[in-house]
Design an enzyme around this catalytic site. Structure first.
Site, PDB file in Angstrom:
ATOM      1  N   LEU A  88       0.857  -1.178   0.000  1.00 59.30           N
ATOM      2  CA  LEU A  88       0.000   0.000   0.000  1.00 59.30           C
ATOM      3  C   LEU A  88       0.894   1.228   0.000  1.00 59.30           C
ATOM      4  O   LEU A  88       2.013   1.189   0.520  1.00 59.30           O
ATOM      5  CB  LEU A  88      -0.894   0.026   1.248  1.00 59.30           C
ATOM      6  CG  LEU A  88      -1.936  -1.086   1.408  1.00 59.30           C
ATOM      7  CD1 LEU A  88      -2.698  -0.890   2.708  1.00 59.30           C
ATOM      8  CD2 LEU A  88      -2.890  -1.131   0.224  1.00 59.30           C
ATOM      9  N   ASP A  89       0.394   2.328  -0.569  1.00 61.57           N
ATOM     10  CA  ASP A  89       1.129   3.587  -0.518  1.00 61.57           C
ATOM     11  C   ASP A  89       1.374   3.974   0.942  1.00 61.57           C
ATOM     12  O   ASP A  89       0.642   3.577   1.851  1.00 61.57           O
ATOM     13  CB  ASP A  89       0.334   4.709  -1.188  1.00 61.57           C
ATOM     14  CG  ASP A  89       0.206   4.511  -2.686  1.00 61.57           C
ATOM     15  OD1 ASP A  89       0.976   3.732  -3.255  1.00 61.57           O
ATOM     16  OD2 ASP A  89      -0.702   5.134  -3.271  1.00 61.57           O
ATOM     17  N   ARG A  90       2.397   4.774   1.161  1.00 62.60           N
ATOM     18  CA  ARG A  90       2.783   5.163   2.514  1.00 62.60           C
ATOM     19  C   ARG A  90       1.608   5.732   3.317  1.00 62.60           C
ATOM     20  O   ARG A  90       1.412   5.389   4.486  1.00 62.60           O
ATOM     21  CB  ARG A  90       3.917   6.190   2.454  1.00 62.60           C
ATOM     22  CG  ARG A  90       4.420   6.617   3.819  1.00 62.60           C
ATOM     23  CD  ARG A  90       5.646   7.495   3.704  1.00 62.60           C
ATOM     24  NE  ARG A  90       6.345   7.563   4.979  1.00 62.60           N
ATOM     25  CZ  ARG A  90       7.627   7.800   5.112  1.00 62.60           C
ATOM     26  NH1 ARG A  90       8.381   7.962   4.052  1.00 62.60           N
ATOM     27  NH2 ARG A  90       8.186   7.855   6.300  1.00 62.60           N
ATOM     28  N   ARG A 122      -6.289   6.525  -7.019  1.00 62.02           N
ATOM     29  CA  ARG A 122      -6.054   7.970  -6.951  1.00 62.02           C
ATOM     30  C   ARG A 122      -6.131   8.621  -8.331  1.00 62.02           C
ATOM     31  O   ARG A 122      -6.753   9.675  -8.510  1.00 62.02           O
ATOM     32  CB  ARG A 122      -4.703   8.235  -6.300  1.00 62.02           C
ATOM     33  CG  ARG A 122      -4.632   7.788  -4.843  1.00 62.02           C
ATOM     34  CD  ARG A 122      -3.209   7.696  -4.332  1.00 62.02           C
ATOM     35  NE  ARG A 122      -2.541   8.995  -4.330  1.00 62.02           N
ATOM     36  CZ  ARG A 122      -1.247   9.147  -4.035  1.00 62.02           C
ATOM     37  NH1 ARG A 122      -0.500   8.083  -3.729  1.00 62.02           N
ATOM     38  NH2 ARG A 122      -0.706  10.351  -4.041  1.00 62.02           N
TER      39      ARG A 122
END
Length: 249
Positions: free
Chosen positions: A50-52, A151
């Site tokens: 997952l993204d930060r 996103r």
């Protein structure tokens, strides 16, 4: 880090926002989720990332055979993922976005030009769960797993995440922006991309049925929803009390 599920083959954890899934370099360095997991399961291997700033479910395999099986489930699109997102604007109805994505500079993604052979097919199904006029709470189901897919697709639909430094607006959202009558109005309510990996369902690597894991809503997103709902309730009460002649047609 919260353990959501564990057996002899799989470990599922709830990744907090602000933590890398695996170690990065330079300014992306810091204690990664994989380090925390290996403190309790030394042979754990991450299956996906997952993204930060995205919170929620992350799977780790506890054997190499389980790692291969879980990777195959993701690659063959048998992993059903559900994300929750707070986006800008009023998304009035369920939407499907099938814009192909192309890798840009410095790890960013963009919608691919028509006919570009390097563009990767991508599909995200979006369902509005709660509407606030200037913001919408959505369930997002990506059927493909492209980098930053949710996103970029939301931005291309004209509904970027409420905070998104790469594909939307970056300033933190203050409490008064969600509810004008909120206590501590200038306090920051949201300072990260409001994206949460809420649920994951895929074949169990034992080949005995399916594994389904859910991660509870993190506190910052729960507070944002509370503020938005409070503002909506107050607006409805004010409208009901207003004289009929002063109400909008």
């Amino acid at each position: 880090m919260r353990v959501l599920y564990r057996d002899e083959l799989v470990l599922a954890v709830d990744k907090p926002a602000g933590v890398l899934t695996i170690p990065g370099r330079g300014e992306e360095a810091g204690e990664a989720l994989s380090h925390q997991v290996r403190a309790i399961a030394k042979d754990a291997l991450p299956v996906h990332r997952l993204d930060r700033d995205t919170s929620g479910v992350v799977l780790f395999a506890l054997t190499r055979q389980a790692h291969r099986a879980l990777n195959q489930a993701f690659e063959s699109r048998r992993a059903e993922k559900t994300y929750l997102a707070l986006v800008r604007g009023d998304l009035a109805r369920p939407t499907r976005c099938e814009l192909a994505l192309l890798e840009g500079r410095r790890g960013t993604m963009r919608v691919g030009d028509a006919g570009n052979a390097r563009a990767q097919p991508a599909r995200t199904d979006v369902e509005p769960l709660d509407r606030f006029g200037h913001a919408t709470w959505c369930a997002c189901r990506p059927l493909t797993g492209r980098t930053h897919q949710v996103r970029v697709h939301h931005a291309s639909l004209g509904h970027p995440l409420l905070v998104d430094p790469r594909y939307g607006e970056s300033p933190p959202v203050r409490r008064c922006e969600l509810h004008a009558g909120a206590a501590n109005p200038d306090a920051v309510a949201l300072a990260r991309t409001p994206l949460h990996a809420a649920a994951l369902r895929l074949p169990h690597p034992s080949k005995r049925g399916f594994l389904q894991v859910e991660a509870p809503l993190p506190e910052d997103l729960a507070i944002c929803l509370d503020l938005l709902r409070a503002a909506r309730r107050e607006a409805a009460i004010s409208s009901a009390r207003a004289p009929a002649s002063s109400r909008p047609p």
